[in-house]
Design a protein around this motif. Structure first.
Motif, PDB file in Angstrom:
ATOM      1  N   ASP A  36       0.752  -1.205  -0.083  1.00 64.66           N
ATOM      2  CA  ASP A  36      -0.039  -0.044  -0.016  1.00 64.66           C
ATOM      3  C   ASP A  36       0.943   1.216  -0.142  1.00 64.66           C
ATOM      4  N   GLU A  96     -10.890   2.876  -7.898  1.00 60.45           N
ATOM      5  CA  GLU A  96     -11.551   2.491  -9.145  1.00 60.45           C
ATOM      6  C   GLU A  96     -11.347   3.946  -9.934  1.00 60.45           C
ATOM      7  N   LYS A 101      -5.483   3.317 -12.213  1.00 61.18           N
ATOM      8  CA  LYS A 101      -5.399   1.829 -12.443  1.00 61.18           C
ATOM      9  C   LYS A 101      -4.114   1.687 -13.484  1.00 61.18           C
TER      10      LYS A 101
END
Ligand SMILES: NC(=O)c1ccc[n+]([C@@H]2O[C@H](COP(=O)([O-])OP(=O)(O)OC[C@H]3O[C@@H](n4cnc5c(N)ncnc54)[C@H](O)[C@@H]3O)[C@@H](O)[C@H]2O)c1
Length: 321
Positions: A36, A96, A101
């Motif tokens: 992370d 998202e 991404k």
């Protein structure tokens, strides 16, 4: 890459979904690198995993002597390169948003082995868009879980025109090897399968409540103690198959045009009346929570815990634990 070689997984992004995937991978005996972006997010992820382990223990899905070995298989890092460098399977669980991404995928590609499978948890983005700038799109698939992935068996696999079909099959075999029920979409479509089915039912439910046919509480009761309880065992095609001596074909012939009157009256609107429905339905949902037996609970955390307990009982019946 062969399935037997897939022993080390990277989980990129350790929020709600990433932490749950990580727990599943570790429960199934795999070594997991959890990445992370900073230590605070890692600390939250460690807490999430700890909480999920506690409920699995409490509800008898794992035994106390398994806990340490599960935890020992997970390594945490704030270096994406360290997370992916030895991974054979990479599950991406970042925010998202398409640009994020795509930039995560670029970071992964800079450090991962070229034959490692990349699977995105994205709930709605098309894998052809996520991988538009990929160096190795042939190893990229969508691997959409249902929350929480360490409990709900479904994973929906999608692929782009550039994905190698052998990698689609490898991703499917990998997910099956850790107990998932994997379905592969034959072509990309927004919302994949399960969320579209869910939304179709929810649109009708919202419509019934907004038209005053029933309360939100009664719509939930009708779903839970009617179709829902059957759907926990079989899908609707199998329910139709069982409904007539002639099977699904016989059922379809028997129904004839009988459903047309209902269809003509059913919701077909294209914009979710989210705010309006929230205003209308919240009071009924509050009432439902007040009316639940004490065993179910009356607050969100109590009811969520009951849901997880019941999920585990159902999953035990499906031999998933
Ligand atoms: N929550 C759900 O019910 C659900 C279900 C299925 C799929 N998904 C999908 O899973 C993905 C993750 O969703 P979530 O609910 O876990 O979100 P979340 O906000 O809980 O977690 C996102 C994580 O990504 C991390 N992150 C932020 N920037 C990053 C970066 N540049 N690189 C790597 N990690 C980064 C965040 O620190 C956070 O830990 C999304 O694509 C979402 O659509 C969510």
């Amino acid at each position: 890459m062969r399935l037997e070689d897939m022993k080390c997984v990277a989980s990129i992004g350790g929020g709600v979904i990433g932490s749950s995937w990580t727990l599943l991978f570790a429960m199934r005996g795999l070594k997991v690198w959890q990445y992370d972006i900073n230590q605070e997010q890692i600390d939250n992820c460690v807490k999430n995993i700890g909480r999920n382990i506690d409920s699995l223990l409490e509800f008898g899905a794992i035994q106390a002597d398994q806990v340490e070995s599960i935890k020992s298989r997970i390594s945490y890092t704030t270096s994406i390169a360290e997370a992916v460098k030895d991974a054979q399977f990479i599950q991406e669980n970042g925010p998202e948003r398409l640009p994020i991404k795509q930039s995560i995928l670029a970071e992964i590609e800079a450090a991962a082995p070229v034959d490692a499978i990349y699977a995105s948890s994205s709930s709605g983005l098309l894998i052809s868009d996520v991988t538009a700038h990929a160096v190795h799109p042939e190893r990229c698939v969508g691997g959409h879980p249902y929350n929480p992935p360490h409990l709900i068996p479904l994973v929906e696999i999608t692929y782009s025109g550039k994905t190698d079909q052998s990698n689609v099959q490898l991703a499917k075999a990998f997910y099956q090897s850790i107990g998932k029920e994997a379905v592969v979409l034959n072509r990309e479509c927004p919302g994949y399968i399960a969320n579209r089915l869910q939304l179709a039912v929810y649109r009708e439910m919202i419509d019934l409540v907004m038209r005053g046919v029933c309360t939100a509480e009664d719509a939930d009761k009708a779903l839970t103690f009617g179709p829902g309880i059957r759907w926990a065992i079989f899908g609707h095609n199998m329910i139709m198959q069982l409904g007539n001596p002639g099977g699904l074909k016989g059922m379809m012939a028997m129904l004839g045009t009988g459903g047309d009157v209902w269809l003509a009256d059913m919701a077909d609107w294209k914009h979710m009346p989210n705010e309006k429905y929230g205003e209308i339905a919240q009071a009924s949902v509050d009432e439902m929570m007040k009316n639940f037996p004490d065993e179910v609970g009356h607050t969100n955390p109590e009811i969520a815990k009951y849901r997880d307990k019941m999920l585990i009982e159902i999953l035990k019946l499906h031999h998933k634990f």
